[in-house]
Structures are given as C-alpha cells and as structure tokens.
Write a protein that holds these residues in place. Structure first.
Motif, PDB file in Angstrom:
ATOM      1  N   GLU A 306       0.829  -1.212   0.000  1.00 45.35           N
ATOM      2  CA  GLU A 306       0.000   0.000   0.000  1.00 45.35           C
ATOM      3  C   GLU A 306       0.858   1.255   0.000  1.00 45.35           C
ATOM      4  O   GLU A 306       0.547   2.246  -0.679  1.00 45.35           O
ATOM      5  CB  GLU A 306      -0.930  -0.022   1.213  1.00 45.35           C
ATOM      6  CG  GLU A 306      -2.021  -1.081   1.113  1.00 45.35           C
ATOM      7  CD  GLU A 306      -2.688  -1.372   2.446  1.00 45.35           C
ATOM      8  OE1 GLU A 306      -3.706  -2.067   2.447  1.00 45.35           O
ATOM      9  OE2 GLU A 306      -2.182  -0.904   3.493  1.00 45.35           O
ATOM     10  N   GLU A 311      -1.504   3.985  -1.931  1.00 45.33           N
ATOM     11  CA  GLU A 311      -2.941   3.888  -1.672  1.00 45.33           C
ATOM     12  C   GLU A 311      -3.395   5.134  -0.910  1.00 45.33           C
ATOM     13  O   GLU A 311      -2.826   5.512   0.099  1.00 45.33           O
ATOM     14  CB  GLU A 311      -3.249   2.636  -0.848  1.00 45.33           C
ATOM     15  CG  GLU A 311      -4.727   2.505  -0.526  1.00 45.33           C
ATOM     16  CD  GLU A 311      -4.993   1.331   0.402  1.00 45.33           C
ATOM     17  OE1 GLU A 311      -5.118   1.567   1.612  1.00 45.33           O
ATOM     18  OE2 GLU A 311      -5.082   0.200  -0.096  1.00 45.33           O
ATOM     19  N   LYS A 334     -11.258  -3.317  -2.105  1.00 47.69           N
ATOM     20  CA  LYS A 334     -11.020  -3.160  -0.670  1.00 47.69           C
ATOM     21  C   LYS A 334     -12.101  -2.286  -0.037  1.00 47.69           C
ATOM     22  O   LYS A 334     -12.667  -1.413  -0.693  1.00 47.69           O
ATOM     23  CB  LYS A 334      -9.644  -2.535  -0.405  1.00 47.69           C
ATOM     24  CG  LYS A 334      -8.478  -3.432  -0.775  1.00 47.69           C
ATOM     25  CD  LYS A 334      -7.154  -2.806  -0.350  1.00 47.69           C
ATOM     26  CE  LYS A 334      -5.990  -3.742  -0.643  1.00 47.69           C
ATOM     27  NZ  LYS A 334      -4.700  -3.170  -0.187  1.00 47.69           N
ATOM     28  N   PHE A 336     -13.239   0.560   2.414  1.00 45.36           N
ATOM     29  CA  PHE A 336     -12.806   1.801   3.075  1.00 45.36           C
ATOM     30  C   PHE A 336     -13.911   2.248   4.015  1.00 45.36           C
ATOM     31  O   PHE A 336     -15.078   1.885   3.853  1.00 45.36           O
ATOM     32  CB  PHE A 336     -12.535   2.904   2.055  1.00 45.36           C
ATOM     33  CG  PHE A 336     -11.314   2.675   1.208  1.00 45.36           C
ATOM     34  CD1 PHE A 336     -10.145   3.360   1.462  1.00 45.36           C
ATOM     35  CD2 PHE A 336     -11.350   1.777   0.141  1.00 45.36           C
ATOM     36  CE1 PHE A 336      -9.019   3.152   0.663  1.00 45.36           C
ATOM     37  CE2 PHE A 336     -10.237   1.570  -0.650  1.00 45.36           C
ATOM     38  CZ  PHE A 336      -9.064   2.267  -0.391  1.00 45.36           C
ATOM     39  N   ALA A 364      -8.835  -1.997   3.291  1.00 41.64           N
ATOM     40  CA  ALA A 364      -7.841  -0.932   3.134  1.00 41.64           C
ATOM     41  C   ALA A 364      -7.112  -0.720   4.457  1.00 41.64           C
ATOM     42  O   ALA A 364      -7.584  -1.128   5.522  1.00 41.64           O
ATOM     43  CB  ALA A 364      -8.529   0.357   2.695  1.00 41.64           C
TER      44      ALA A 364
END
Length: 866
Positions: A306, A311, A334, A336, A364
């Motif tokens: 990440e 990310e 993912k 969030f 995430a």
C-alpha cells in the motif's frame, strides 16, 4: 596452530553445554574474538606494513552471524572483503578459517572485491539476504562502508525486482502448510512464521525504505510496537531452540524432529501438567509463535504494498467507489470507511467481515487500523443480537477456503467473542495422528465442510455430498466446527468437557436456547459416530438403540455425520484414511432408520429374516429345494442373518456345500475393492482357527481392519476379514501363496510363532514417529446384554491380533466379533466375547488373568513384578 584450535574447541564445547538464554550471545562473542585474533595473527606473521595491509581488506560477518544469532552447529558465513589493489593471496584465508573448522565449526567463507560481491548478488539472489545482515568485524571499516553504499545503489537499481523475489519466497514457504511433515516436525527456519519470514521482513524494510532495524520500521509505518516486540522475541526464541536442537543431533537443519521435541521440552524446563505432556506445552508455544509471526508477515507485506503503490483515502464520491452503507464503501476490491461516520460498535466490527466475505473484498489500511483500534468493543458484546447475526452471516457467506474467517481469527476477534478459544490456540497432541494445533484444526474442519457442500468430494463421497447440499441452513454445524475441540483445554474427555462449555458461550453470542442445545449436542457428541463405528459391531442392536437415544432426531443426526466427516478430514491424512476405512455411513443409515421407524419388534425382526430368506432362495434356486433351505437356515444364528447381505449368505451357502462334499481343510473367497480386500474363510470348528488365520494374513502384510466369527449349528465356522492391502499400488499380495500357507499351517507343516517373530524382525521399526504408552485393557459387561466387550488399547505391531486371539483361546474365551481401528501407532482392538459355555465373561479371577496375560504379552515382562 594446533594449540589455537584445541583452545577454541574447548571454549566451543563449554558454550554448547550452556543451556541458558545467553548461549547465543556467548557463542557469537567467542566466534568474533576468534576471527579477530586469527586475523591479527595473520597480519603479524606476514610482517608487512600493518596499516597498509589492514587497509587492503576487511572481515565481515554475514547472515545469522551478522545478527549475532549464529548457533554452535550452524554454518558460520564470513566475507573477506578486499580492496581493488590488495596484496591478498588465496591461501592466506585458510590461516583464519582452518583453526575455526578444526575446532568444530563449519565455515562458509567467501572473498572478493566490492565489484565481485555486487556481481555475485546480481547472479545469486540467495546471497542477498545474508549480505543485508553484513556486520563489520575487523580490518578496513571504510571498505565495509563502501560496500554498504554499493549495496544501496544495487537496491535502488533493482528495488522492485528484489521486493518481488523476497515476497515470492514468503509465498513459497506458505505452501509448506500443505505438507504433513511441516506440522508434525516443523522447521523453525523455513516454516511459515519461522526465522526466514522474520529475515524477509528485515530485508523488505531495507530494500523498500533503507530501514536497518525493526525499531525504525515503526516510524516508517511498516510495523507497530507490539509487532516488533513479538518479532524480536520470536527471533531470539527460534535461534535458541535451533542451537539446542542442533546440539542434540548435530544436524544443521532447522527441523525439530518428533523424538527430539520431548528432549527439548525437558531441557527447557517444561513440566507435565494435568492432562498434558510437557512436550505439548512446549510445542504449543512454538505454534503460537509461528501463528503470530505469520500474521505479522501478512500484515507487513500488505502495508508495504500500500505504501509503495500510494494507496490513498478514496472518497465515496469517486466514480469507481461502491457505497456499502453509511460511512462504508469499496474501491479496487477493498473496503474503506469514514472513521467519523462509521460508529465503533461490536456489530459494526463484525459486519465489515461479513461484507468482505459476501463480496470477496479485502480491507484498506485505514479499515484495518480502525478494526485494531476498536477490537476491544467485542470484549463487552455479550448477548448483542447484531453481533450474533453478523457472525452467523460471516460463517454462511465465506467461501470454502475461508480467507475472511481466517483473518477474523488471526486478528484475535473470534477469541475476543469466545475467550474459551484462547487456551487451545496452538495446542497440539504429541502423536502422528493429530497433525494440526487445535485452532488450525477448527479452521480446517470448517473449510472441509464447506468444500463438501461445494461438491469437492462428490466423486469420493457422493451420498455425503448429497446430504450436505440438502441441509437448509448448516450454520450451526459451521459454528460447531469452530468449537468442537474447545474442551481439549481441560485434557481428557474433551468432547463432554467442550459440551459443558457451550451454554456459557451461547449466552455470550446471544443464541436462543434451542440453538444453544443444538451446538452443545454437536460438540459433546462429535465422537459418537466415529467411536461407535470403529469400536462396536454394527449388528449390535443395543449399540444402535443407544446411539439413536443419544441423538434423538434425524435432523441432528444429519448434522452430526457432517461434523464427523469434517473433523476427520481436517485432522490429517491418517485420520481421513481412517474415515474411509470405518463404516460411519453404514452406522448413520442404521441409526437414521431407527429414528424414523423406531426400534424393531420381534415380529419386525422375523419379517426381515423372512425377506432375507426369500432373496437367498432366489439366489440358490439351482442348488437346493425349499426343505433343504429351511434346514440350512435353522443352522444359522440371527446375528449372522441380520448383519450379512443376502447375496453374501448365498455365496457362503455354496462355500459350505463345497466344504461338506470335499476333503479340503477349508474353503475361502477373496474380493478386492480399491485398497481393501474382504477374505471369507470357512472350515470345520477347530482350536485357534481365528488366531491362526490372523497370523497367516499378518505374514503376508495384510492389515486386518475387522473380523467377524460365525459358528453354525452344524460345526462349520465362518471367518470374515476386512483387510487393507499393503503398498501404494495395492497389488503386491499373492493370494494363492496366502492360501497355500494356510493349508500348510492346518496340516501341521508350519510353526506360526517363529514365523511371525521372524517377520516382525524383518519388518523392523515403524517409519511413523511414535510415543510408547502402556497398554490399557478394559472389560465391559454393561453395554451388551449378550456379550462381554473387551477393549485393548496398545501400540501397533506385527501379529497383534494373533497375540490377543491366542491369549483368549488359552482362557477358553471365544471371539464373535473383532473390530480393529488404528491411530498410526496406537490401535484399539475391540472384541465381542463369550466363554466356551456361551456365557458372558463374568468371573473375576478369569477377567484379572486375562488383563495380566495381555499386558504381559503386549508390554513385556517388566510390566508385572515377579
């Protein structure tokens, strides 16, 4: 030189005798001083300009030696780094390494310039992790600094390539989880969660961000404080265990052999406690470390990816974002969340995992951090209805490989909801049958059941697959999979102990009383079908009635047989083999018939026998008329008629006719199916027929799994053996030779005792690791109204059934049914027996003599005082 080597040898032996926590520190200090002293000795002997000579090279420790974790029996990796204009000669290196090798160490020494070292790394990535641990010992420190800069430049040039290589090595080690030996005899270095995974984390930090120690990784966002503490503790523990194990065996591998595990536990001061061996407490610590490091490794590599890919916090207004609820959305696979809008409740924590399972999403970084920060809310979620529904939804939704449920467990969330799981985390049984720690076995049980429902076993288990796919809602057996061995925290009697724990767990999960009762039944009785099928006669009507009474209704029986399968399939290859060898499904059908139709009345039994008679009449119409068939049936006992298929009875009738009209000592029939053989032998009643037949089968490596003995009223005895064929191809038995040997034996031309002893000596010791335990002899006169049930638990060996049956013959005890079940090295032989007068064995003197005789023959004369 000899004096130096001898002095080093003595010092090395002193260090190896040190079992304290300081052994590695002492050993690496000794090594470092030895290398420095020998290097200085070389400089002084050569008589060259000291400063100029030292400037021409440097001695560098690599790998475990570089980290200060090298054990006495581990290879010592050393680099002799040379300047471009060096006066070094190749044989000078021997003056440093030879005295160390003569003292007992194995040295892996390599020499080269900075350019040559860099070139080797380019060609040999396996050298790279060891080089990253490089530590200056002596010589030109500036030269080592230059090497460090060259390595940094190489990393900058090949950063992505090297990170990919390191990560691939981590994933390759994960494949070891599919190897039984990786659980039975784990490798402290190469197992997932072992030293190599910690080394990979260190290498990942260095390559990704030039982070040289784990402490600094905290500030870079790659690790957190608790993770670093566990990694450092695990690294030191593994290194010490490797040092002790290598001192015991002299082996340089990282594998803890089965028989060494008890020795290590003793040396480390582990003590036996109620219900647990010292080695089981020791190995629990090892598997807890494996699991902890594996979880950290998974999280580390996810964070690193990440950070490298940048990310970012995705806004839910992003056109590619999928809104999942208030403050919750998905992007790029993912989940969030908005920390200010997604309230930190226990139900919301579990809901994240249910949604992830339903959609195949990951989490995430912001979501994982939120979960870890608020996980404590689960500790006070007792009776929360939302938590219950979300948890059950998670169990229903996850795929057969259960990646989300595993993550839920790995983050400690399932243990927060069910703290009773904590004592069995990493807990092992020290035998070769139960491969996995309890927590891993629970997860694998759930996975195997979901695979069964998905159809993965449709070819091997068609009936069971159909049953599994017709269950309306299997969630309660899913939950039972995760709890069925929870009672092992209390030692013996784990099924009933676990059942007693369920009501408390159920109240905490908010289950209704009927839901709690269902899960409690499944946990408490999860051994019922396997134990009954493997240790009891399936024609025993009392046993069947007792099973039906315990189960109560067909719906619970359906769930119980599914749990039984999942339990055995997830215990290990040997256990799944036992499932295939044991007639659990036949027992299931018989008990289900009782639950649906009720216990058979005398009239129903008579009607069933008449149905059997009618089918047999059809099969043998060419052989005998109605009156002859009536006469034959009058010679047969009801147990035989109710336990044998009509076609088998017809075959036996033809065999009996042949025996009566010929001069043969016996007649027999062999049928094969896959790895099994059914052997039916008929002869006139004679002494020791069962033990003799068992002995002959043993001589030909036929593993007897079960035997039935039927004595007809006309003096004919029928023996029916179920045997596992030897060898992988199952084709190595010459049954003509088996028959010839049986005939020679009955003619008095073979001495069986010496033949079996000779065969046992030729077979040698068992390849599977075993832990010797005293035999147990149990005599049960309560479970059956007609028979005494003898149970013999002992170590498996050549000629076991022969030994037991001969002992029973000497005491004038007849065997009617023999059931043999094996757990690798331990067997449970169960016999339905009567005296020669056809009565149960009730005489105390005879029972005690039977126990003493069996213990003598099974465990040896030292088990009984003179």
């Amino acid at each position: 030189m000899q004096n130096i080597s001898e002095s080093l040898r003595k010092q090395r032996e002193q260090v190896m005798a040190d079992g304290s926590d300081e052994v590695l520190s002492r050993h690496n200090s000794l090594l470092e001083i030895a290398v420095i002293s020998l290097y200085n000795r070389l400089v002084n002997r050569l008589g060259q300009d000291t400063e100029q000579f030292r400037a021409s090279g440097a001695v560098v420790a690599l790998g475990a030696f570089g980290r200060g974790l090298n054990s006495p029996n581990e290879t010592v990796p050393i680099l002799f780094l040379k300047a471009d204009n060096h006066p070094w000669q190749e044989n000078w290196l021997d003056e440093i390494t030879l005295p160390i090798e003569e003292a007992g160490w194995v040295v892996d020494a390599w020499q080269g310039t900075i350019d040559e070292v860099v070139e080797r790394v380019r060609d040999d990535f396996g050298f790279f992790p060891a080089l990253l641990e490089a530590r200056y010992i002596s010589g030109n420190r500036h030269l080592v600094d230059q090497l460090d800069k060259a390595v940094d430049a190489l990393i900058e040039d090949r950063q992505t390539e090297y990170l990919d290589c390191i990560y691939r090595s981590v994933k390759t080690r994960e494949e070891r989880l599919d190897l039984p030996d990786a659980w039975l005899e784990p490798d402290l270095d190469r197992n997932p969660g072992g030293l190599s995974d910690i080394t990979a984390i260190r290498a990942g930090c260095r390559v990704a961000a030039n982070i040289r120690n784990l402490e600094d990784a905290i500030f870079g966002g790659y690790l957190v404080r608790q993770e670093v503490d566990l990694l450092l503790h695990a690294e030191k523990t593994y290194a010490r265990l490797l040092s002790l194990a290598r001192n015991i065996t002299g082996d340089s591998s990282g594998i803890i052999r089965f028989d060494e595990q008890e020795i290590l536990a003793d040396k480390l001061g582990y003590a036996q406690r109620a219900g647990f061996l010292a080695v089981e407490s020791f190995m629990q610590v090892v598997f807890q470390l494996f699991h902890g490091v594996s979880c950290i490794s998974q999280e580390f590599w996810e964070r690193l990816h990440e950070i490298r890919t940048g990310e970012r916090d995705i806004d839910e207004r992003d056109p590619e974002a999928v809104v999942l609820g208030d403050g919750l959305y998905a992007h790029t696979g993912k989940i969030f969340l908005h920390t200010d809008r997604y309230s930190p409740t226990a139900g919301h924590v579990v809901r994240l995992f249910r949604i992830a399972a339903e959609h195949g999403f990951g989490f995430a970084n912001v979501t994982r951090q939120w979960i870890d920060h608020h996980r404590n809310v689960l500790d006070t979620a007792s009776g929360d209805a939302v938590v219950k529904e979300e948890l059950l939804g998670l169990l229903r939704a996850d795929v057969a490989e259960i990646p989300v449920i595993r993550r839920f467990y790995n983050r400690g969330l399932l243990t927060s909801l069910i703290p009773e799981l904590s004592p069995v985390h990493g807990l092992v049984q020290h035998d070769a049958f139960h491969l996995y720690p309890v927590h891993e076995h629970h997860l694998r049980s759930l996975s195997e059941l979901k695979k069964l429902i998905r159809g993965d076993y449709a070819h091997e288990e068609p009936e069971l697959t159909h049953l599994a796919q017709t269950i309306d809602d299997p969630v309660w057996v899913f939950l039972a999979c995760l709890l069925h061995d929870i009672g092992k925290s209390s030692g013996k009697g784990h099924a009933l102990n676990g059942g007693e724990m369920i009501p408390t767990i159920a109240r905490r999960l908010g289950l209704h009383p009927e839901e709690s009762d269902r899960v409690q039944f499944l946990v408490a009785q999860h051994l019922l079908l396997m134990d009954s099928a493997s240790l009891r006669d399936l024609a025993d009507e009392e046993m069947l009635a007792q099973c039906a009474l315990i189960v109560g209704n067909p719906e619970l029986l359906d769930l119980l047989v599914l749990l039984t399968f999942a339990d055995m399939a997830a215990t290990g290859p040997k256990a799944y083999g036992k499932w295939k060898d044991t007639p659990v499904l036949l027992l299931y059908k018989s008990v289900r018939h009782l639950l649906e139709k009720g216990e058979p009345s005398p009239r129903a039994i008579a009607e069933k026998i008449e149905q059997v008679r009618a089918r047999v009449r059809h099969e043998v119409a060419d052989l005998m008329n109605e009156q002859e068939l009536d006469a034959y049936f009058s010679q047969l006992v009801p147990r035989y008629l109710l336990s044998m298929p009509p076609r088998a009875i017809a075959r036996h009738l033809r065999m009996g006719r042949h025996l009566q009209t010929s001069r043969d000592l016996f007649v027999w029939e062999v049928s094969r199916a896959d790895a099994m053989a059914e052997i039916t032998l008929m002869s006139w009643d004679r002494s020791e027929l069962l033990s003799r037949a068992a002995g002959i089968l043993t001589l030909h490596d036929l593993n007897i799994m079960g035997a039935h003995v039927f004595t007809m009223n006309n003096g004919i005895v029928l023996l029916n053996f179920q045997c596992r064929l030897p060898g992988k191809d199952h084709g190595g038995v010459d049954f003509d030779r088996v028959r010839d040997d049986m005939e020679r034996l009955l003619e008095g031309k073979m001495a069986l005792d010496y033949r079996i002893a000779q065969h046992a000596a030729r077979c040698g010791t068992m390849a599977t690791p075993v832990r010797p335990t005293p035999s147990r002899i149990l005599i049960d006169n309560e479970s059956s109204a007609e028979y005494t049930i003898l149970e013999v638990y002992t170590v498996d060996r050549v000629g076991l059934l022969y030994t037991i049956s001969r002992t029973l013959f000497e005491l004038q005890i007849r065997i009617y049914v023999a059931k043999i079940t094996t757990k690798v090295d331990q067997v449970a032989d169960v016999f339905y027996i009567r005296t020669s007068r056809g009565e149960k064995v009730m005489d105390r003197e005879q029972m005690e003599e039977l126990k003493r005789a069996l213990c003598f023959w099974l465990d040896g004369p030292e088990t009984w005082p003179a």
